[in-house]
Motif scaffolding. Structure first.
Motif, PDB file in Angstrom:
ATOM      1  N   MET A   1      43.236  42.671  26.566  1.00 38.15           N
ATOM      2  CA  MET A   1      43.180  42.682  28.024  1.00 38.15           C
ATOM      3  C   MET A   1      44.319  41.831  28.572  1.00 38.15           C
ATOM      4  SD  MET A   1      40.153  41.450  30.562  1.00 38.15           S
ATOM      5  CE  MET A   1      39.293  42.981  30.733  1.00 38.15           C
ATOM      6  N   LYS A   2      44.969  42.346  29.592  1.00 37.08           N
ATOM      7  CA  LYS A   2      46.063  41.632  30.243  1.00 37.08           C
ATOM      8  C   LYS A   2      45.634  41.265  31.668  1.00 37.08           C
ATOM      9  CE  LYS A   2      49.502  42.473  27.216  1.00 37.08           C
ATOM     10  NZ  LYS A   2      50.020  43.615  26.651  1.00 37.08           N
ATOM     11  N   ILE A   3      46.394  40.373  32.276  1.00 43.19           N
ATOM     12  CA  ILE A   3      46.020  39.901  33.619  1.00 43.19           C
ATOM     13  C   ILE A   3      46.032  41.031  34.651  1.00 43.19           C
ATOM     14  CG2 ILE A   3      48.283  39.154  34.456  1.00 43.19           C
ATOM     15  CD1 ILE A   3      46.484  36.506  35.178  1.00 43.19           C
ATOM     16  N   HIS A   4      46.902  42.031  34.446  1.00 43.70           N
ATOM     17  CA  HIS A   4      46.935  43.146  35.404  1.00 43.70           C
ATOM     18  C   HIS A   4      45.760  44.114  35.213  1.00 43.70           C
ATOM     19  CE1 HIS A   4      49.312  44.744  31.974  1.00 43.70           C
ATOM     20  NE2 HIS A   4      48.681  45.869  32.284  1.00 43.70           N
ATOM     21  N   ASP A   5      44.995  43.955  34.119  1.00 40.82           N
ATOM     22  CA  ASP A   5      43.824  44.796  33.898  1.00 40.82           C
ATOM     23  C   ASP A   5      42.567  44.230  34.563  1.00 40.82           C
ATOM     24  OD1 ASP A   5      45.198  46.611  32.316  1.00 40.82           O
ATOM     25  OD2 ASP A   5      44.891  45.399  30.510  1.00 40.82           O
ATOM     26  N   LEU A   6      42.623  42.970  35.014  1.00 38.51           N
ATOM     27  CA  LEU A   6      41.430  42.334  35.578  1.00 38.51           C
ATOM     28  C   LEU A   6      41.040  42.961  36.913  1.00 38.51           C
ATOM     29  CD1 LEU A   6      42.168  38.576  34.900  1.00 38.51           C
ATOM     30  CD2 LEU A   6      40.529  40.022  33.727  1.00 38.51           C
ATOM     31  N   LYS A   7      39.746  43.235  37.050  1.00 35.97           N
ATOM     32  CA  LYS A   7      39.215  43.798  38.298  1.00 35.97           C
ATOM     33  C   LYS A   7      37.853  43.173  38.550  1.00 35.97           C
ATOM     34  CE  LYS A   7      41.089  48.439  37.832  1.00 35.97           C
ATOM     35  NZ  LYS A   7      40.734  49.670  37.140  1.00 35.97           N
ATOM     36  N   PRO A   8      37.459  43.035  39.806  1.00 42.14           N
ATOM     37  CA  PRO A   8      36.102  42.548  40.061  1.00 42.14           C
ATOM     38  C   PRO A   8      35.069  43.565  39.580  1.00 42.14           C
ATOM     39  CG  PRO A   8      37.208  43.118  42.117  1.00 42.14           C
ATOM     40  CD  PRO A   8      38.204  43.279  41.022  1.00 42.14           C
ATOM     41  N   ALA A   9      33.864  43.101  39.285  1.00 45.82           N
ATOM     42  CA  ALA A   9      32.806  43.986  38.816  1.00 45.82           C
ATOM     43  C   ALA A   9      32.526  45.047  39.866  1.00 45.82           C
ATOM     44  CB  ALA A   9      31.544  43.171  38.554  1.00 45.82           C
ATOM     45  N   PRO A  10      32.211  46.262  39.435  1.00 47.47           N
ATOM     46  CA  PRO A  10      31.953  47.320  40.419  1.00 47.47           C
ATOM     47  C   PRO A  10      30.787  46.946  41.324  1.00 47.47           C
ATOM     48  CG  PRO A  10      31.697  48.128  38.150  1.00 47.47           C
ATOM     49  CD  PRO A  10      32.106  46.710  38.073  1.00 47.47           C
ATOM     50  N   GLY A  11      30.992  47.135  42.628  1.00 49.97           N
ATOM     51  CA  GLY A  11      29.945  46.838  43.610  1.00 49.97           C
ATOM     52  C   GLY A  11      29.926  45.405  44.087  1.00 49.97           C
ATOM     53  N   SER A  12      30.768  44.545  43.484  1.00 49.87           N
ATOM     54  CA  SER A  12      30.731  43.139  43.894  1.00 49.87           C
ATOM     55  C   SER A  12      31.582  42.886  45.134  1.00 49.87           C
ATOM     56  CB  SER A  12      31.202  42.233  42.759  1.00 49.87           C
ATOM     57  OG  SER A  12      32.584  42.424  42.515  1.00 49.87           O
ATOM     58  N   LYS A  13      32.537  43.744  45.410  1.00 56.17           N
ATOM     59  CA  LYS A  13      33.395  43.561  46.582  1.00 56.17           C
ATOM     60  C   LYS A  13      33.073  44.645  47.603  1.00 56.17           C
ATOM     61  CE  LYS A  13      37.150  41.458  46.324  1.00 56.17           C
ATOM     62  NZ  LYS A  13      37.558  40.251  46.996  1.00 56.17           N
ATOM     63  N   LYS A  14      32.683  44.208  48.823  1.00 57.21           N
ATOM     64  CA  LYS A  14      32.376  45.176  49.875  1.00 57.21           C
ATOM     65  C   LYS A  14      33.331  44.948  51.034  1.00 57.21           C
ATOM     66  CE  LYS A  14      27.715  46.564  50.133  1.00 57.21           C
ATOM     67  NZ  LYS A  14      26.409  46.361  50.727  1.00 57.21           N
ATOM     68  N   ASN A  15      33.718  46.009  51.687  1.00 58.62           N
ATOM     69  CA  ASN A  15      34.560  45.873  52.859  1.00 58.62           C
ATOM     70  C   ASN A  15      33.750  45.351  54.032  1.00 58.62           C
ATOM     71  OD1 ASN A  15      36.735  46.843  51.465  1.00 58.62           O
ATOM     72  ND2 ASN A  15      36.435  48.966  52.133  1.00 58.62           N
ATOM     73  N   LYS A  16      34.391  44.520  54.851  1.00 57.09           N
ATOM     74  CA  LYS A  16      33.751  43.948  56.021  1.00 57.09           C
ATOM     75  C   LYS A  16      33.460  45.047  57.042  1.00 57.09           C
ATOM     76  CE  LYS A  16      35.341  41.018  59.575  1.00 57.09           C
ATOM     77  NZ  LYS A  16      36.472  40.285  60.065  1.00 57.09           N
ATOM     78  N   LYS A  17      32.338  44.915  57.765  1.00 55.56           N
ATOM     79  CA  LYS A  17      32.028  45.858  58.847  1.00 55.56           C
ATOM     80  C   LYS A  17      33.039  45.644  59.953  1.00 55.56           C
ATOM     81  CE  LYS A  17      27.126  46.900  59.172  1.00 55.56           C
ATOM     82  NZ  LYS A  17      25.936  46.805  59.986  1.00 55.56           N
TER      83      LYS A  17
END
Length: 146
Positions: A1-17
């Motif tokens: 795994m490289k630093i550019h492969d890192l992503k937040p867990a699915p569903g953990s980031k939501k867009n603001k209303k």
């Protein structure tokens, strides 16, 4: 795994209303507030503590007695052990010198010196309050309290 492969867990980031930005935002017309009513209005909702016209709890409970908290003197506390580390023999310990050496912030009603920690230096103290045991330690070593 490289630093550019890192992503937040699915569903953990939501867009603001993004309220009030038209129909393209997915919150058009009523902006996610439903239809009419007090909570749909600007500044809508009730004040904290409001109980629908019933006498609020804060007003139902009897208020008696006096509390000195508003008028009480609040002192910043310094221990002799901390003063020992930051001061050299013969120096003066005052509000200004304690603030300079980051032992206190200097934003309260005064300074009180307590006897906690080892103390071996002869210093001059110009402070608001000193505990009896701290005063005894200071005088024992030939220090001065003004």
């Amino acid at each position: 795994m490289k630093i550019h492969d890192l992503k937040p867990a699915p569903g953990s980031k939501k867009n603001k209303k993004r309220v009030g930005r038209g129909s393209g935002s997915g919150l058009g017309t009523t902006a996610g507030k439903g239809h009419k009513g007090q909570k749909a209005r600007s500044g809508g909702g009730v004040k904290p503590g409001f109980e629908g016209g019933q006498m609020p709890l804060a007003r139902r409970i009897p208020k008696r007695g006096f509390n000195n908290k508003k008028f009480a003197a609040v002192y910043e506390i310094v221990n002799l052990g901390n003063i020992e580390q930051k001061f050299n023999n013969g120096e003066t310990v005052s509000l200004e010198t304690l603030v300079e050496r980051n032992l206190i912030k200097g934003n309260k009603g005064g300074v009180k010196v307590l006897a906690e920690g080892e103390f071996t230096k002869k210093l001059t103290f110009v402070v608001d309050k000193i505990s009896e045991s701290a005063a005894a330690k200071i005088k024992e070593l030939g220090g001065e309290i003004k």
